[in-house]
Motif scaffolding. Sequence first.
Motif: not given
Length: 314
Positions: A42-49
């Motif tokens: 869902d909200l995966h830190l390495p993938w967040l913009d």
Amino acid sequence: MIAINDPAGTAIEFTKAINKYTEHTCRLITKEIRYNFMFKKDLHLPWLDADGWEEMEQLLRTSDVFHFHMTADEYIELGPFKPVNYLHGKIIVHHHHGHPDFRGNPEKYRNKYKKRDRHNLLVSTPDLLKLLPEARWQPNLVPIDDPLYTPLKHKPDEPVIICHSPTRKDLKNTSELVQAVNQLKKKVGTNIELCLIENTPHKECLRLKRESHILFDHMQGYFGVSSLEGLSQGLSVIAGLDEWNRQCIEMFTGTSELPWVLMSPENLIQQLNELLLDINLLNYYAEESRQFMETCWRDAQVVQKLQFFYSEAK
């Protein structure tokens, strides 16, 4: 929900079930990927913009519940944010899944929760109640109507495939299983194959399990998510459930007719051979497995237990 990594993909399944079957809204924040199983995120830190980070901070501010998984707590670093700075008015839940540090030193966690006056404690399997008696058991769930979790029709003359997906072979009786299968292969007329699943993305793991006939979980007294996956897929599922775990399952499901095939390390070869020689028994366990999940362990049923827990939390 907040976790360093999602334990066996259980947190994302709870997130999906809460959003699907209740009036509540749930999001899952994770920091790491371990074992490369590629569970949904869902909200995966390495993938967040930038928008993702802003959304996460808004969730930290406005959520009613902080549900921490494994060893995570309010001091976990989520980039520049820490949940400890957003605790006012929040219900705090700590949910343990058998992390080695917790199993090795449960008193550390019991003392921490006592000092912080935390009472909303969950464990994922009944055996962990012995380490954290103050907790409640929240059963894991699997989405039994997802095609990957449904039974596959087998051909009558194909080899019997036993699958086993150990994250840690030293804890899952893997060596005993391999030895038993190798010995049984030497028997005349034994048509058996072992599918040992390791370092495999979860979807592929489910596909391989679904093509099997028997799933070997382990014989440590309790059961894992692997058991639930195999039961949902209509496999004969082997585990060494002890009396404590059986009683807890019976209380949760309301039935004493449990579908697991109980085996022990001392008699594994003999018991496995008896199962392989009786195709009717093998089919009986397979049918009971799926029926049990449809009747007693639907994800909509399981998530209601978690919803009730939230409603009682303080």
